[in-house]
Design a protein around this motif. Structure first.
Motif, PDB file in Angstrom:
ATOM      1  N   LEU A 248      -0.436 -25.274  28.956  1.00  0.00           N
ATOM      2  CA  LEU A 248       0.153 -24.188  28.183  1.00  0.00           C
ATOM      3  C   LEU A 248       0.111 -22.876  28.979  1.00  0.00           C
ATOM      4  N   ALA A 249      -1.022 -22.605  29.611  1.00  0.00           N
ATOM      5  CA  ALA A 249      -1.149 -21.400  30.437  1.00  0.00           C
ATOM      6  C   ALA A 249      -0.125 -21.404  31.563  1.00  0.00           C
ATOM      7  N   SER A 250       0.051 -22.531  32.181  1.00  0.00           N
ATOM      8  CA  SER A 250       1.001 -22.654  33.292  1.00  0.00           C
ATOM      9  C   SER A 250       2.431 -22.443  32.830  1.00  0.00           C
ATOM     10  N   VAL A 251       2.802 -23.069  31.727  1.00  0.00           N
ATOM     11  CA  VAL A 251       4.166 -22.922  31.212  1.00  0.00           C
ATOM     12  C   VAL A 251       4.428 -21.463  30.834  1.00  0.00           C
ATOM     13  N   ILE A 252       3.480 -20.829  30.187  1.00  0.00           N
ATOM     14  CA  ILE A 252       3.659 -19.425  29.801  1.00  0.00           C
ATOM     15  C   ILE A 252       3.847 -18.554  31.041  1.00  0.00           C
ATOM     16  N   TYR A 253       3.037 -18.773  32.087  1.00  0.00           N
ATOM     17  CA  TYR A 253       3.197 -17.975  33.306  1.00  0.00           C
ATOM     18  C   TYR A 253       4.547 -18.254  33.961  1.00  0.00           C
ATOM     19  N   LEU A 254       4.877 -19.516  34.123  1.00  0.00           N
ATOM     20  CA  LEU A 254       6.108 -19.869  34.832  1.00  0.00           C
ATOM     21  C   LEU A 254       7.356 -19.381  34.093  1.00  0.00           C
ATOM     22  N   VAL A 255       7.371 -19.522  32.784  1.00  0.00           N
ATOM     23  CA  VAL A 255       8.531 -19.076  32.010  1.00  0.00           C
ATOM     24  C   VAL A 255       8.507 -17.553  31.845  1.00  0.00           C
ATOM     25  N   GLY A 256       7.347 -17.017  31.456  1.00  0.00           N
ATOM     26  CA  GLY A 256       7.243 -15.593  31.146  1.00  0.00           C
ATOM     27  C   GLY A 256       7.274 -14.679  32.350  1.00  0.00           C
ATOM     28  N   CYS A 257       6.872 -15.165  33.510  1.00  0.00           N
ATOM     29  CA  CYS A 257       6.899 -14.331  34.727  1.00  0.00           C
ATOM     30  C   CYS A 257       8.043 -14.720  35.646  1.00  0.00           C
ATOM     31  N   ILE A 258       8.016 -15.932  36.132  1.00  0.00           N
ATOM     32  CA  ILE A 258       9.031 -16.366  37.093  1.00  0.00           C
ATOM     33  C   ILE A 258      10.400 -16.440  36.412  1.00  0.00           C
ATOM     34  N   GLY A 259      10.465 -17.112  35.268  1.00  0.00           N
ATOM     35  CA  GLY A 259      11.744 -17.270  34.567  1.00  0.00           C
ATOM     36  C   GLY A 259      12.346 -15.942  34.141  1.00  0.00           C
ATOM     37  N   VAL A 260      11.556 -15.099  33.502  1.00  0.00           N
ATOM     38  CA  VAL A 260      12.062 -13.802  33.051  1.00  0.00           C
ATOM     39  C   VAL A 260      12.479 -12.946  34.239  1.00  0.00           C
ATOM     40  N   THR A 261      11.720 -12.988  35.305  1.00  0.00           N
ATOM     41  CA  THR A 261      12.083 -12.215  36.497  1.00  0.00           C
ATOM     42  C   THR A 261      13.456 -12.629  37.002  1.00  0.00           C
ATOM     43  N   MET A 262      13.664 -13.928  37.168  1.00  0.00           N
ATOM     44  CA  MET A 262      14.912 -14.415  37.745  1.00  0.00           C
ATOM     45  C   MET A 262      16.108 -14.262  36.797  1.00  0.00           C
ATOM     46  N   LEU A 263      15.869 -14.465  35.500  1.00  0.00           N
ATOM     47  CA  LEU A 263      16.974 -14.453  34.549  1.00  0.00           C
ATOM     48  C   LEU A 263      17.261 -13.082  33.943  1.00  0.00           C
ATOM     49  N   ARG A 264      16.290 -12.188  33.946  1.00  0.00           N
ATOM     50  CA  ARG A 264      16.474 -10.890  33.289  1.00  0.00           C
ATOM     51  C   ARG A 264      16.296  -9.705  34.245  1.00  0.00           C
ATOM     52  N   ASN A 265      15.137  -9.594  34.890  1.00  0.00           N
ATOM     53  CA  ASN A 265      14.868  -8.398  35.689  1.00  0.00           C
ATOM     54  C   ASN A 265      15.687  -8.337  36.970  1.00  0.00           C
ATOM     55  N   VAL A 266      15.813  -9.444  37.687  1.00  0.00           N
ATOM     56  CA  VAL A 266      16.583  -9.430  38.940  1.00  0.00           C
ATOM     57  C   VAL A 266      18.052  -9.093  38.693  1.00  0.00           C
ATOM     58  N   PRO A 267      18.722  -9.683  37.685  1.00  0.00           N
ATOM     59  CA  PRO A 267      20.114  -9.269  37.440  1.00  0.00           C
ATOM     60  C   PRO A 267      20.240  -7.772  37.117  1.00  0.00           C
ATOM     61  N   LEU A 268      19.296  -7.231  36.370  1.00  0.00           N
ATOM     62  CA  LEU A 268      19.320  -5.794  36.099  1.00  0.00           C
ATOM     63  C   LEU A 268      19.131  -5.002  37.387  1.00  0.00           C
ATOM     64  N   ASN A 269      18.218  -5.466  38.245  1.00  0.00           N
ATOM     65  CA  ASN A 269      18.013  -4.803  39.544  1.00  0.00           C
ATOM     66  C   ASN A 269      19.276  -4.856  40.384  1.00  0.00           C
ATOM     67  N   ASN A 270      19.944  -5.988  40.382  1.00  0.00           N
ATOM     68  CA  ASN A 270      21.185  -6.120  41.159  1.00  0.00           C
ATOM     69  C   ASN A 270      22.268  -5.184  40.640  1.00  0.00           C
ATOM     70  N   ALA A 271      22.371  -5.048  39.330  1.00  0.00           N
ATOM     71  CA  ALA A 271      23.349  -4.122  38.753  1.00  0.00           C
ATOM     72  C   ALA A 271      23.023  -2.689  39.144  1.00  0.00           C
ATOM     73  N   LEU A 272      21.740  -2.360  39.168  1.00  0.00           N
ATOM     74  CA  LEU A 272      21.323  -1.006  39.547  1.00  0.00           C
ATOM     75  C   LEU A 272      21.659  -0.721  41.003  1.00  0.00           C
ATOM     76  N   THR A 273      21.477  -1.709  41.852  1.00  0.00           N
ATOM     77  CA  THR A 273      21.802  -1.547  43.270  1.00  0.00           C
ATOM     78  C   THR A 273      23.303  -1.321  43.473  1.00  0.00           C
ATOM     79  N   ALA A 274      24.107  -1.943  42.652  1.00  0.00           N
ATOM     80  CA  ALA A 274      25.563  -1.899  42.826  1.00  0.00           C
ATOM     81  C   ALA A 274      26.215  -0.649  42.241  1.00  0.00           C
ATOM     82  N   VAL A 275      25.520   0.068  41.373  1.00  0.00           N
ATOM     83  CA  VAL A 275      26.137   1.207  40.699  1.00  0.00           C
ATOM     84  C   VAL A 275      26.307   2.386  41.663  1.00  0.00           C
TER      85      VAL A 275
END
Length: 159
Positions: free
Chosen positions: A91-118
């Motif tokens: 459970l700890a592993s799934v929470i870390y992998l989804v909540g950190c790695i998954g959220v980073t790749m699916l949410r934060n990185v796309p926002l960062n890319n949009a910020l870079t492009a503006v």
């Protein structure tokens, strides 16, 4: 009974989760608020600089190294399964992998890319910055809470 090697993996994963949680907590609790006080062009430039600077061995070791520890600890408990410890580690592993790695790749990185492009100095840039501050911080808070929960679960597995 957890083997010595698996114990060390779980302990290291708990420490890694705490370190990563602290990094993300800092951003959600005061870094983003400070950047939000800057004029949008300055805030965008500062955040873009942070997003370039964060790509370094120390951060990658903490962020992805903890993910690797989660996987290794999960494999270790799978080999010597005990219901309580095994469940907590998985459970700890799934929470870390989804909540950190998954959220980073699916949410934060796309926002960062949009910020870079503006384009700085445009109404679109100002609007994106306003939205970015809110959305990025919300998803970053998820990234802060996930490793805290994981650290708690890893620690509970050791007890």
């Amino acid at each position: 009974m957890i083997s010595h090697v698996v114990f060390v993996l779980i302990f290291a994963a708990a420490i890694g989760c705490g370190l990563v949680a602290g990094i993300f907590f800092a951003f959600s609790s005061f870094v983003m608020a400070a950047l939000g006080r800057l004029p949008s062009d300055h805030g965008i430039a500062a955040m873009n600089a942070i997003n370039v600077t964060v790509i370094n061995p120390g951060f990658f070791l903490a962020f992805f190294g903890t993910a690797a520890l989660c996987l290794a600890a999960s494999a270790g408990v799978a080999l010597r399964w005990t219901a309580t410890s095994g469940t907590l580690v998985l459970l700890a592993s799934v929470i870390y992998l989804v909540g950190c790695i998954g959220v980073t790749m699916l949410r934060n990185v796309p926002l960062n890319n949009a910020l870079t492009a503006v384009t700085l100095g445009t109404p679109e840039g100002t609007a994106l910055w306003t939205r970015y501050l809110s959305e990025w911080t919300m998803w970053n808070t998820v990234r802060a809470v996930a490793p805290v929960l994981s650290a708690i679960l890893f620690t509970a597995a050791l007890l």
